[in-house]
Design an enzyme around this catalytic site. Structure first.
Site, mmCIF file in Angstrom:
data_model
loop_
_atom_site.group_PDB
_atom_site.id
_atom_site.type_symbol
_atom_site.label_atom_id
_atom_site.label_comp_id
_atom_site.label_asym_id
_atom_site.label_seq_id
_atom_site.Cartn_x
_atom_site.Cartn_y
_atom_site.Cartn_z
ATOM 1 N N LYS A 21 1.335 -1.208 -0.052
ATOM 2 C CA LYS A 21 -0.302 0.046 -0.030
ATOM 3 C C LYS A 21 0.771 1.487 -0.543
ATOM 4 C CE LYS A 21 0.226 2.317 3.628
ATOM 5 N NZ LYS A 21 -0.578 2.807 4.825
ATOM 6 N N ASP A 150 -5.209 0.625 8.981
ATOM 7 C CA ASP A 150 -5.282 0.564 7.388
ATOM 8 C C ASP A 150 -5.933 -1.231 6.820
ATOM 9 O OD1 ASP A 150 -3.339 2.642 7.869
ATOM 10 O OD2 ASP A 150 -1.650 1.047 7.268
#
Ligand code: C5P
Length: 303
Positions: A21, A150
């Site tokens: 990410k 996240d």
């Protein structure tokens, strides 16, 4: 989340990617009463990443391989077995089968590219597939938030804008695949210390996203945004400045830190330019993690 294993008694092993990410921009816009920071972030996922392989077994097993596997211990605190337990809690009826899980850890640990969260998200996706179950995406994202801020974005694993502490997610459509080089100068950075070192916690949100996101518009949008954690991370780990410098002097159109660091990304105009820059940086800094990669293309007709 399709692709079920079908027959309950014949569950062949399967592998689920856990992409890195990358926060292309990350603005800190405030702070909640519980101390968590409010963010406004544009996130992409890359072809580079970890992977998670699951299979049914007589008893649970968890093993870690890969370049950065040595930096992790395969105990119950790891986000992968925690994701397995969350899956079981969510599926008290059909989700109790013993499984082996092999994590291929290709990304540096504690490095701002969501590795642990992406591994947990991949574990949840893989276990749903292994059991032939469809996940309720909203419920799953809500439950998975307990494993980390996240998690919801890593479950979505597509270009998106996230707000709140990461739980408010809006897909971003029509962005082209971007050529990036990821560079980690070999230091693990603790996220809480980077947040704790912030001078300013109330910053403006992201600028309005480009209406026609071609390369030029994306670059100029990126130049008008920031990573508000960069200055604090630089004071925790000054070597991050060297990683940014290496990307800039190798031709990156823009270089910035991802998440709370220390991984930085450089944006390049072609795959070839990214590959050449990665080679040059890796040759100068053989102990660093350096990888040329692309952001995962979106299927914008799908939803
Ligand atoms: O949720 P995660 O485990 O990634 O967060 C690690 C730590 O980082 C939190 O305990 C908190 O101190 C800090 N953090 C924060 N605001 C966020 C995300 C993380 O202050 N939005």
């Amino acid at each position: 989340m399709g692709g079920g294993a079908g027959n309950r008694h014949d569950r062949s092993p399967l592998t689920e990617p856990a992409p890195a990410k990358v926060n292309l921009a990350l603005h800190v816009t405030g702070r909640r009463r519980d101390g968590y920071h409010l963010l406004d972030t544009l996130v992409v996922f890359t072809e580079a990443g970890d992977s998670v392989r699951v299979a049914t077994r007589p008893r649970d097993e968890f093993t870690i391989h890969g370049r950065f596997g040595g930096g992790l211990s395969a105990n119950a605190d790891n986000l992968v077995p925690r994701a397995r337990e969350l899956f079981r809690k969510m599926h008290p009826e059909g989700g109790q089968t013993a499984v082996s899980i092999v994590l291929d850890k290709n990304l540096p640990v504690a490095s701002g590219v969501g590795g642990g969260s992406s591994d947990a998200a991949a574990t949840l996706r893989a276990l749903h597939r292994l059991h032939g179950m469809a996940a309720d995406d909203t419920k799953l994202a809500e439950a998975a938030l307990a494993l980390g801020a996240d998690l919801p974005m890593c479950l979505a694993a597509r270009t998106l804008r996230a707000q709140g502490v990461g739980e408010i997610i809006e897909p971003v459509r029509g962005w082209p695949s971007l050529d990036l080089v990821l560079v980690n100068p070999g230091v693990a950075v603790a996220t809480p210390s980077v947040f704790a070192g912030l001078d300013q916690r109330e910053n403006p949100p992201l600028p309005e996203l480009p209406e026609r996101p071609d390369s030029a518009a994306i670059l100029s949008w990126l130049e008008s945004s920031r990573n508000d954690l960069e200055a604090s991370a630089l004071s925790v780990a000054p070597v991050i400045g060297e990683a940014l410098g290496a990307l800039r002097s190798s031709g990156a159109a823009l270089a910035r830190m991802s998440g709370s660091g220390a991984t930085c990304f450089g944006l390049f105009t072609s795959q070839e330019a990214a590959r050449r820059a990665a080679e040059k940086i890796a040759a100068a800094q053989p102990s660093w993690y350096v990888e040329a990669t692309r952001t995962i293309e979106q299927d914008d007709d799908a939803d």
